[in-house]
Design an enzyme around this catalytic site. Sequence first.
Site, PDB file in Angstrom:
ATOM      1  N   ALA A  67       0.864  -1.174   0.000  1.00  0.00           N
ATOM      2  CA  ALA A  67       0.000   0.000   0.000  1.00  0.00           C
ATOM      3  C   ALA A  67       0.899   1.222   0.000  1.00  0.00           C
ATOM      4  CB  ALA A  67      -0.883  -0.011   1.242  1.00  0.00           C
ATOM      5  N   GLY A 110       0.530  -4.960   0.596  1.00  0.00           N
ATOM      6  CA  GLY A 110      -0.655  -4.959  -0.274  1.00  0.00           C
ATOM      7  C   GLY A 110      -0.355  -5.529  -1.654  1.00  0.00           C
ATOM      8  N   GLU A 113      -0.689  -9.122  -1.248  1.00  0.00           N
ATOM      9  CA  GLU A 113      -2.127  -9.394  -1.093  1.00  0.00           C
ATOM     10  C   GLU A 113      -2.832  -9.315  -2.444  1.00  0.00           C
ATOM     11  OE1 GLU A 113      -2.401  -6.420   2.006  1.00  0.00           O
ATOM     12  OE2 GLU A 113      -3.009  -7.936   3.467  1.00  0.00           O
ATOM     13  N   GLU A 133       4.352  -5.400   6.909  1.00  0.00           N
ATOM     14  CA  GLU A 133       3.583  -4.379   7.643  1.00  0.00           C
ATOM     15  C   GLU A 133       3.999  -4.262   9.102  1.00  0.00           C
ATOM     16  OE1 GLU A 133       2.338  -6.668   5.589  1.00  0.00           O
ATOM     17  OE2 GLU A 133       0.714  -5.839   4.371  1.00  0.00           O
TER      18      GLU A 133
HETATM   19  N1  CO8 Z   1       4.623   3.303  -0.435  1.00  0.00           N
HETATM   20  C1  CO8 Z   1       5.031   4.498  -0.924  1.00  0.00           C
HETATM   21  N2  CO8 Z   1       6.210   4.664  -1.555  1.00  0.00           N
HETATM   22  C2  CO8 Z   1       7.015   3.600  -1.693  1.00  0.00           C
HETATM   23  C3  CO8 Z   1       6.646   2.336  -1.194  1.00  0.00           C
HETATM   24  C4  CO8 Z   1       5.387   2.209  -0.540  1.00  0.00           C
HETATM   25  N3  CO8 Z   1       4.925   1.015  -0.092  1.00  0.00           N
HETATM   26  N4  CO8 Z   1       7.653   1.456  -1.459  1.00  0.00           N
HETATM   27  C5  CO8 Z   1       8.607   2.167  -2.098  1.00  0.00           C
HETATM   28  N5  CO8 Z   1       8.215   3.453  -2.240  1.00  0.00           N
HETATM   29  C6  CO8 Z   1       8.954   4.545  -2.867  1.00  0.00           C
HETATM   30  C7  CO8 Z   1      10.117   4.996  -1.989  1.00  0.00           C
HETATM   31  O1  CO8 Z   1       9.672   5.884  -1.000  1.00  0.00           O
HETATM   32  C8  CO8 Z   1      11.031   5.626  -3.018  1.00  0.00           C
HETATM   33  O2  CO8 Z   1      10.536   6.911  -3.329  1.00  0.00           O
HETATM   34  P1  CO8 Z   1      11.543   8.183  -3.273  1.00  0.00           P
HETATM   35  O3  CO8 Z   1      12.589   7.863  -4.317  1.00  0.00           O
HETATM   36  O4  CO8 Z   1      10.663   9.334  -3.641  1.00  0.00           O
HETATM   37  O5  CO8 Z   1      12.099   8.223  -1.892  1.00  0.00           O
HETATM   38  C9  CO8 Z   1      10.832   4.760  -4.250  1.00  0.00           C
HETATM   39  O6  CO8 Z   1       9.577   4.085  -4.069  1.00  0.00           O
HETATM   40  C10 CO8 Z   1      11.912   3.707  -4.428  1.00  0.00           C
HETATM   41  O7  CO8 Z   1      11.984   2.959  -3.226  1.00  0.00           O
HETATM   42  P2  CO8 Z   1      13.379   2.741  -2.428  1.00  0.00           P
HETATM   43  O8  CO8 Z   1      14.309   3.844  -2.703  1.00  0.00           O
HETATM   44  O9  CO8 Z   1      13.033   2.432  -1.014  1.00  0.00           O
HETATM   45  O10 CO8 Z   1      13.889   1.431  -3.194  1.00  0.00           O
HETATM   46  P3  CO8 Z   1      14.864   0.311  -2.600  1.00  0.00           P
HETATM   47  O11 CO8 Z   1      15.211  -0.564  -3.756  1.00  0.00           O
HETATM   48  O12 CO8 Z   1      15.949   0.904  -1.807  1.00  0.00           O
HETATM   49  O13 CO8 Z   1      13.938  -0.526  -1.554  1.00  0.00           O
HETATM   50  C11 CO8 Z   1      11.941  -1.689  -0.872  1.00  0.00           C
HETATM   51  C12 CO8 Z   1      12.845  -1.252  -2.048  1.00  0.00           C
HETATM   52  C13 CO8 Z   1      12.692  -2.688   0.007  1.00  0.00           C
HETATM   53  C14 CO8 Z   1      10.723  -2.363  -1.481  1.00  0.00           C
HETATM   54  C15 CO8 Z   1      11.544  -0.442  -0.049  1.00  0.00           C
HETATM   55  O14 CO8 Z   1      11.075   0.552  -0.923  1.00  0.00           O
HETATM   56  C16 CO8 Z   1      10.479  -0.711   0.968  1.00  0.00           C
HETATM   57  O15 CO8 Z   1      10.744  -1.268   2.027  1.00  0.00           O
HETATM   58  N6  CO8 Z   1       9.219  -0.294   0.684  1.00  0.00           N
HETATM   59  C17 CO8 Z   1       8.114  -0.389   1.616  1.00  0.00           C
HETATM   60  C18 CO8 Z   1       7.608  -1.816   1.689  1.00  0.00           C
HETATM   61  C19 CO8 Z   1       6.480  -1.915   2.704  1.00  0.00           C
HETATM   62  O16 CO8 Z   1       6.640  -1.651   3.878  1.00  0.00           O
HETATM   63  N7  CO8 Z   1       5.286  -2.335   2.219  1.00  0.00           N
HETATM   64  C20 CO8 Z   1       4.121  -2.511   3.043  1.00  0.00           C
HETATM   65  C21 CO8 Z   1       3.307  -1.275   3.046  1.00  0.00           C
HETATM   66  S1  CO8 Z   1       1.924  -1.359   4.169  1.00  0.00           S
HETATM   67  C22 CO8 Z   1       0.781  -2.277   3.360  1.00  0.00           C
HETATM   68  O17 CO8 Z   1       0.970  -2.750   2.271  1.00  0.00           O
HETATM   69  C23 CO8 Z   1      -0.531  -2.488   4.095  1.00  0.00           C
HETATM   70  C24 CO8 Z   1      -1.624  -2.975   3.168  1.00  0.00           C
HETATM   71  C25 CO8 Z   1      -2.967  -2.814   3.856  1.00  0.00           C
HETATM   72  C26 CO8 Z   1      -4.086  -2.689   2.845  1.00  0.00           C
HETATM   73  C27 CO8 Z   1      -5.376  -2.338   3.497  1.00  0.00           C
HETATM   74  C28 CO8 Z   1      -6.334  -1.659   2.472  1.00  0.00           C
HETATM   75  C29 CO8 Z   1      -7.701  -1.359   3.022  1.00  0.00           C
END
Ligand code: CO8
Length: 259
Positions: A67, A110, A113, A133
């Site tokens: 998400a 997400g 999911e 998460e």
């Molecule tokens: N949301 C928003 N932006 C994101 C997300 C995300 N989930 N993941 C990556 N990005 C963005 C980064 O902020 C970055 O943007 P910027 O360059 O502007 O800073 C860009 O994408 C590239 O990401 P990274 O620089 O972090 O790339 P890396 O290769 O270093 O790392 C990762 C990749 C490991 C995937 C890292 O980006 C990461 O950990 N991302 C977050 C993963 C995460 O925590 N996901 C779970 C989110 S919570 C969720 O999914 C709950 C779902 C519930 C649904 C309920 C609906 C009703």
Amino acid sequence: MSTPTNLKVSEPTKGVLTITLHRPEALNALNTKLLEELADLLDEIQSNPEVGAVVITGSSKAFAAGADVREMATLDAVGVLRDPRVDHWKRITAFKKPLIAAVNGFCLGGGCELAMHADIIIAGEEAKFGQPEIKLGIMPGAGGTQRLLRAVGKSMAMQMVLTGEPISAQQAMGFGLISEITIPETTVERAQKVAQQIARHAPIAVEMAKDSVLKAFDTDLASGLLYERKAFTLLAATEDRNEGINAFIEKRKPAFKGC
Ligand code: CO8
């Protein structure tokens, strides 16, 4: 429907439509707009006889990284309660045609999911599946605790949900989360081939077969068997059933009409 800005959508080819999640700036993080566009599109495809199956994919770096965390940060408890994404997820769940996820790179939160909403997951060998998460002080909220458990069993589901650590495509294969591993360059093509194979079959039989398999997730064996039997019986009323059987007997290819 207006043209989606967070999705790329192919023309149907051999009965298969391919949807590509397209938010490269955020690793395809699922914001409300993207999920709404996806749900609207699936609603529309539902009644398109040219589409027999759908492939959903992302980029080589990420299927979807979860998400949108930045958007989530703006929601308080009431915002989460009233989150319109809940309705979008419901519409994605209700999609009746076969949905095949072609996964490369990060498939997290997400994103994982969403992949688990697909009926079949085919992944490139570098794909990473996870429910991170817990590291954000939250937990999965779009089926991650329920569908993951049913896909990989209790111990691995608990490990993924409670540690937040991802698993590799090879592990995902071993645990039954995915059905095939490919080299990353051919993941989408392979998913499209499988989808084309499905799209050649009788549409009502495909829809009922998918529905019956999904029924097994939320029913006991006796009720599931009864459900299957009723669906099997209903199919006897379709023209395509006669066509399929006659084509076999007459040693020719069937020409299914979807009725
Ligand atoms: N949301 C928003 N932006 C994101 C997300 C995300 N989930 N993941 C990556 N990005 C963005 C980064 O902020 C970055 O943007 P910027 O360059 O502007 O800073 C860009 O994408 C590239 O990401 P990274 O620089 O972090 O790339 P890396 O290769 O270093 O790392 C990762 C990749 C490991 C995937 C890292 O980006 C990461 O950990 N991302 C977050 C993963 C995460 O925590 N996901 C779970 C989110 S919570 C969720 O999914 C709950 C779902 C519930 C649904 C309920 C609906 C009703």
